[in-house]
Design an enzyme around this catalytic site. Sequence first.
Site, PDB file in Angstrom:
ATOM      1  CE  LYS A  32       6.767   1.808  -3.334  1.00 22.77           C
ATOM      2  NZ  LYS A  32       6.280   3.205  -3.226  1.00 22.77           N
ATOM      3  NE  ARG A 130       3.751   9.226   0.529  1.00 25.07           N
ATOM      4  CZ  ARG A 130       3.590   8.104  -0.149  1.00 25.07           C
ATOM      5  NH1 ARG A 130       2.623   7.253   0.188  1.00 25.07           N
ATOM      6  NH2 ARG A 130       4.370   7.797  -1.151  1.00 25.07           N
ATOM      7  CE1 TYR A 260      -6.527 -22.566  17.755  1.00 22.85           C
ATOM      8  CE2 TYR A 260      -5.686 -21.239  15.941  1.00 22.85           C
ATOM      9  CZ  TYR A 260      -5.477 -22.163  16.951  1.00 22.85           C
ATOM     10  OH  TYR A 260      -4.223 -22.675  17.173  1.00 22.85           O
ATOM     11  CG  MET A 308       1.315 -18.318  12.723  1.00 27.95           C
ATOM     12  SD  MET A 308       2.410 -18.532  14.128  1.00 27.95           S
ATOM     13  CE  MET A 308       1.625 -17.484  15.341  1.00 27.95           C
TER      14      MET A 308
HETATM   15  C1  LIG Z   1       5.618   3.429  -4.453  1.00 31.98           C
HETATM   16  C2  LIG Z   1       5.799   4.654  -5.255  1.00 31.98           C
HETATM   17  C3  LIG Z   1       5.513   4.667  -6.631  1.00 31.98           C
HETATM   18  C4  LIG Z   1       4.866   3.515  -7.359  1.00 31.98           C
HETATM   19  O1  LIG Z   1       3.480   3.513  -7.135  1.00 31.98           O
HETATM   20  P1  LIG Z   1       2.499   2.504  -7.890  1.00 31.98           P
HETATM   21  O2  LIG Z   1       1.149   2.977  -7.492  1.00 31.98           O
HETATM   22  O3  LIG Z   1       2.799   1.148  -7.357  1.00 31.98           O
HETATM   23  O4  LIG Z   1       2.764   2.620  -9.339  1.00 31.98           O
HETATM   24  C5  LIG Z   1       5.844   5.809  -7.346  1.00 31.98           C
HETATM   25  N1  LIG Z   1       6.380   6.881  -6.741  1.00 31.98           N
HETATM   26  C6  LIG Z   1       6.625   6.917  -5.413  1.00 31.98           C
HETATM   27  C7  LIG Z   1       7.216   8.134  -4.813  1.00 31.98           C
HETATM   28  C8  LIG Z   1       6.328   5.813  -4.622  1.00 31.98           C
HETATM   29  O5  LIG Z   1       6.567   5.857  -3.310  1.00 31.98           O
END
Ligand SMILES: *Cc1c(COP(=O)(O)O)cnc(C)c1O
Length: 370
Positions: A32, A130, A260, A308
């Site tokens: 992801k 969640r 800055y 930036m």
């Molecule tokens: C992002 C995520 C993972 C992976 O987590 P890591 O700590 O990067 O291994 C696994 N399961 C879910 C549901 C996630 O959202």
Amino acid sequence: MRELIIDLDAIASNLKSVRARVGSAMVLGVVKADAYGHGMIPVAKKLEAAGVDYLGVADVHEAQQLRDAGIDLPILAWLHDPRENFIRAIDSGIELGIANLEQLERVAKAAEHLGRIARVHLKVDTGLGRNGSTEQEWPALLKAAHGFVAEGFIQAVAIFSHLSCTSEADDLLQIERFEAACESAREHEIDFELRHLTASDGSIRYPQAHYEMVRIGVALYGLSPFTENHSEDFGLIPAMTATSVVVQTKRVPADHGVSYGYLHRTTGETTLALVPVGYAEGLPRNASTAAKVSINGKTYSILSRIAMDQFVLDVGDDVVSAGDLVTIFGDAAAGVPSVDDLAAAADTINYEIVTRMGGRFKRTYLGEEA
Ligand SMILES: *Cc1c(COP(=O)(O)O)cnc(C)c1O
């Protein structure tokens, strides 16, 4: 002049290290968020060649990009727009995490429309708070799933959940609730093949909770899921190195303000070196004064304000010239600052640093699949 070097062979090696730890459990590689900033498609292709069992993403759109790139592995997507109709996803053979009855109904409807069975993973919230079904909603979700299986619309492939990693006591309680939820699914005659609960952290901490599959993100990128540990503690190799070059140097007198807000003023005649990486590239502004970078084997603190597009180093009387390589982070084993060092300087975690690296950085891949 700004380069993220992504070592895909390190990712393949990290998959091996993870496998050695989780035994016979299947590994779902989490790609992801553009593979945590490493580039989703090249990473996914490497993981596929290295024999990963599954890929995981948050959104169906990310899953679709993987399919469009020709990746045939099972792919699971688990975070859905409430307006998503799932038609394209099911038609592309994308497996869907299901967190509630509305999603399940929409998926069943899409499957009926397509005349194709949707493969779903039912998600129970065992305490993270969640997404996922509450324990109260769980029996109704199971009952509905059983009905849709009987009608031939869905196949319930898995039961899954996610740990909070708050404390061992909290996690053990979640593991207990997870097993109860799986038991309850069996009682509802849900014929699932897989249980998956742990991400990188839980997979390291709780070998008793690997079940049939683990979901691994950050460890595949060679980073520790714990702030108190580093890559080498788990035999992991950081896959991302961020580099740039010095674009200008100048001699300035004592008491010259730098960048800055003059967080730094020179204390004597010195050389300033300008590096064209800023917060637009994901270098956190709040790491000003604390972050360190490496040039010609020597480490320098960024004493002044990160802007930036650029930051300035005070390199004293060292011989530093335009064109010299600057390593912002990389493998600590190579004697350069690590992602963990930058995360500590920015008061965040390594995940956030690599995921946000971007802007005008150009990615270069080592060990890329054809
Ligand atoms: C992002 C995520 C993972 C992976 O987590 P890591 O700590 O990067 O291994 C696994 N399961 C879910 C549901 C996630 O959202």
